[in-house]
Scaffold this active site. Structure first.
Site, PDB file in Angstrom:
ATOM      1  N   HIS A  10      -2.894   6.574   3.991  1.00  0.00           N
ATOM      2  CA  HIS A  10      -1.794   5.624   4.253  1.00  0.00           C
ATOM      3  C   HIS A  10      -0.411   6.156   3.879  1.00  0.00           C
ATOM      4  CE1 HIS A  10      -0.992   1.068   4.999  1.00  0.00           C
ATOM      5  NE2 HIS A  10      -0.439   1.874   5.885  1.00  0.00           N
ATOM      6  N   CYS A  61       0.779  -1.253   0.000  1.00  0.00           N
ATOM      7  CA  CYS A  61       0.000   0.000   0.000  1.00  0.00           C
ATOM      8  C   CYS A  61       0.806   1.297   0.000  1.00  0.00           C
ATOM      9  CB  CYS A  61      -0.910   0.022   1.218  1.00  0.00           C
ATOM     10  SG  CYS A  61      -2.251  -1.143   1.127  1.00  0.00           S
TER      11      CYS A  61
END
Ligand SMILES: *[C@@H]1O[C@H](CO)[C@@H](O)[C@H](O)[C@H]1NC(C)=O
Ligand SMILES: *[C@@H]1O[C@H](CO)[C@@H](O)[C@H](O)[C@H]1NC(C)=O
Ligand SMILES: *[C@@H]1O[C@H](CO)[C@@H](O)[C@H](O)[C@H]1NC(C)=O
Length: 532
Positions: free
Chosen positions: A137, A81
């Site tokens: 993120h 991610c």
């Protein structure tokens, strides 16, 4: 015709000049406004799991959008991610941002370095309104790291990863099984406000509604950048029952749920395109759809027939699903497949220069503007791709890192934070692509071929000799990495190791700080958010 006098000539020329000026600025104001950009990122979406790669899971809306645009079939992302998102946001490799290792873990005081220029910051320079709906993120330990300080006019969603789709709570630290304390807290933000009121609302629906609201409230005269990094289809496996019903024949609860999650994503993209049409924006829109990394078979995401999984440098981790679509794609290119090498970092210059008409001058990019190669079919300037060099994952275990073989998750053993080695070594996890050649070194990550569970076939994990450190494939001839050519072509291995060494010399130290108890939501009214 009577000749005008000199001063009349002068006035005529001046009037003509002014008329030309006015007309060109009018053209610019109307048709010359850069297109709207809607950029959708699916989370942990497996290569196999889109209808146009295999029809086991149905994605009619994504299939149709892709067939009206350009499918990117030689397209690469990072294996997890934060790395993919960092490269999308900066156009720079992780070796140049210090994010080479793993993801940013919620309790780590770490974020995308503040001296990096982000994609929305650059798009704002050319007049865009910039909105984020979904997953960030890229770090949040202090306010300066938050999306609103990194180029977004508005931001809605969550800051870390891996949360519950309904409660929007997540635990931490990582790995949780060593922590003994779950540090449970909510991670859901509406700009600078904690968004408690969505408890019980499935995140895909919440994000879709919010994206639709952004579109409805947008002034069509201003170019829009809508960044939509969805929670779907990352674990935990959760979906309202009606979406998994069509997949009951899979006879595998996890896979049925995952397929249902894909269905909610397909539906969401359809609703968003409908809203763009209703708002009169669609004719002027470039829509990109991409996964952030490969699927995780442990969470029912399948990359078949590619080798490996999420969090590995095998093709299953990095060969990503992606397409670009919308009426702005020239008619002659709609419905085509692009087989040129492309990487997620390339969106940065492609969108800023190719779509927005801006400039990336002065930025040290590792990426290419591929707008012409995508929309005119011209040759791609990208010939080489550094997948990554992670000097903290070492085949010799010299750096004190533990490896969970089952999940291929690499985690720091308590308190051991290594220094970077001076020189590149093939014990490091690394991979590079040059033309059709791909070299992998060290411990590339979870290995094997994982067929979809609904086929009732066995997964197959090849057994390599112990201490093997290099693998070489010709990806054009062997896209599924079945034929290791490292013994047949030692000269190619040597040339690619040289390239890795050269890249390594330009890399900055890895930043992977200790997780801190200061992040624990228990000290912040049950909330994951900035603590510094
Ligand atoms: C799906 O995969 C199976 C097995 O590899 C193959 O026979 C079939 O043609 C694939 N379907 C599509 C639509 O690609
Ligand atoms: C940001 O600062 C770090 C540390 O000084 C440096 O290595 C990096 O190249 C800088 N990034 C940019 C975009 O200047
Ligand atoms: C949240 O759920 C409630 C109850 O189902 C519903 O009325 C509301 O519209 C939902 N809101 C959003 C933003 O999804």
């Amino acid at each position: 015709m009577k000749m005008p006098k000199a001063n009349q000539w002068h006035m005529l020329v001046e009037a003509l000049f002014i008329a030309v000026l006015i007309s060109t600025s009018l053209i610019k104001g109307a048709a010359g406004k850069p297109p709207h950009i809607v950029f959708i990122v699916a989370d942990d979406y497996g290569w196999f799991d889109i209808g146009y790669h295999n029809s086991t899971i149905k994605t009619p809306i994504l299939d149709q959008l892709a067939s009206q645009g350009v499918k990117l079939e030689n397209y690469y992302v990072q294996p997890i991610c934060s790395p993919s998102r960092s490269q999308l946001m900066t156009g720079r490799y992780q070796i140049h941002t210090g994010l080479q290792h793993f993801v940013i873990i919620a309790p780590q005081p770490n974020c995308l370095p503040l001296n990096e220029t982000t994609l929305p910051q650059k798009l704002k320079e050319t007049g865009y309104a910039t909105h984020l709906v979904g997953k960030w993120h890229l770090g949040f330990y202090k306010n300066e790291c938050m999306p609103l300080q990194r180029g977004f006019d508005s931001s809605f969603g969550y800051l870390s990863g891996c949360q519950d789709y309904w409660t929007h709570f997540r635990s931490g630290p990582f790995p949780w099984f060593e922590a003994g304390d779950h540090w449970l807290g909510i991670d859901y933000w509406d700009n600078n406000r904690v968004a408690w009121e969505y408890t019980g609302n499935y995140s895909q629906f919440v994000f879709t509604e919010r994206a639709q609201r952004v579109i409805q409230q947008h002034n069509p005269n201003q170019p829009l950048f809508l960044y939509l990094p969805l929670q779907s289809v990352h674990g935990p496996l959760q979906v309202p029952d009606k979406y998994k019903k069509p997949y009951a024949h899979f006879n595998n609860a996890n896979r049925e749920t995952y397929a249902g999650m894909v269905a909610t994503m397909d539906e969401a993209v359809g609703k968003i395109v409908d809203s763009l049409k209703e708002a009169g924006l669609w004719e002027d829109t470039v829509l990109v759809f991409t996964t952030d990394n490969g699927g995780d078979p442990g969470a029912a995401g399948i990359n078949w027939p590619l080798r490996g999984t999420k969090n590995s440098l095998w093709e299953g981790g990095v060969h990503g699903t992606g397409f670009i679509t919308g009426p702005m794609i020239p008619a002659g290119m709609q419905g085509t497949v692009n087989k040129d090498l492309m990487h997620i970092s390339d969106w940065f210059p492609t969108l800023i220069e190719g779509v927005a008409g801006g400039s990336t001058a002065g930025l040290a990019l590792d990426s290419y503007n591929l707008w012409d190669s995508i929309t005119k079919g011209g040759p791609s300037p990208r010939k080489e791709l550094l997948h990554n060099i992670d000097p903290l994952i070492r085949a010799d275990h010299a750096m004190g890192y533990g490896i969970d073989e089952e999940t291929s998750l690499i985690y720091p053993l308590s308190g051991v934070y290594p220094k970077m080695a001076a020189n590149f070594s093939t014990t490091m996890r690394a991979a590079i692509r040059m033309g059709d050649w791909k070299l992998l070194t060290g411990l590339p990550g979870r290995n094997g071929w994982f067929p979809p569970p609904e086929w009732n076939m066995k997964a197959y994990t090849p057994v390599d000799p112990p201490h093997k450190l290099t693998w070489l494939f010709n990806i054009a001839a062997d896209p599924n990495e079945k034929n290791d050519l490292s013994d047949q072509h030692p000269e190619v291995v040597a040339a690619l190791v040289d390239r890795l060494e050269a890249y390594y010399q330009t890399s900055v130290p890895v930043r992977f700080p200790d997780q801190t108890v200061k992040a624990n939501p228990a000290s912040h009214h049950g909330v994951w958010g900035p603590w510094e």
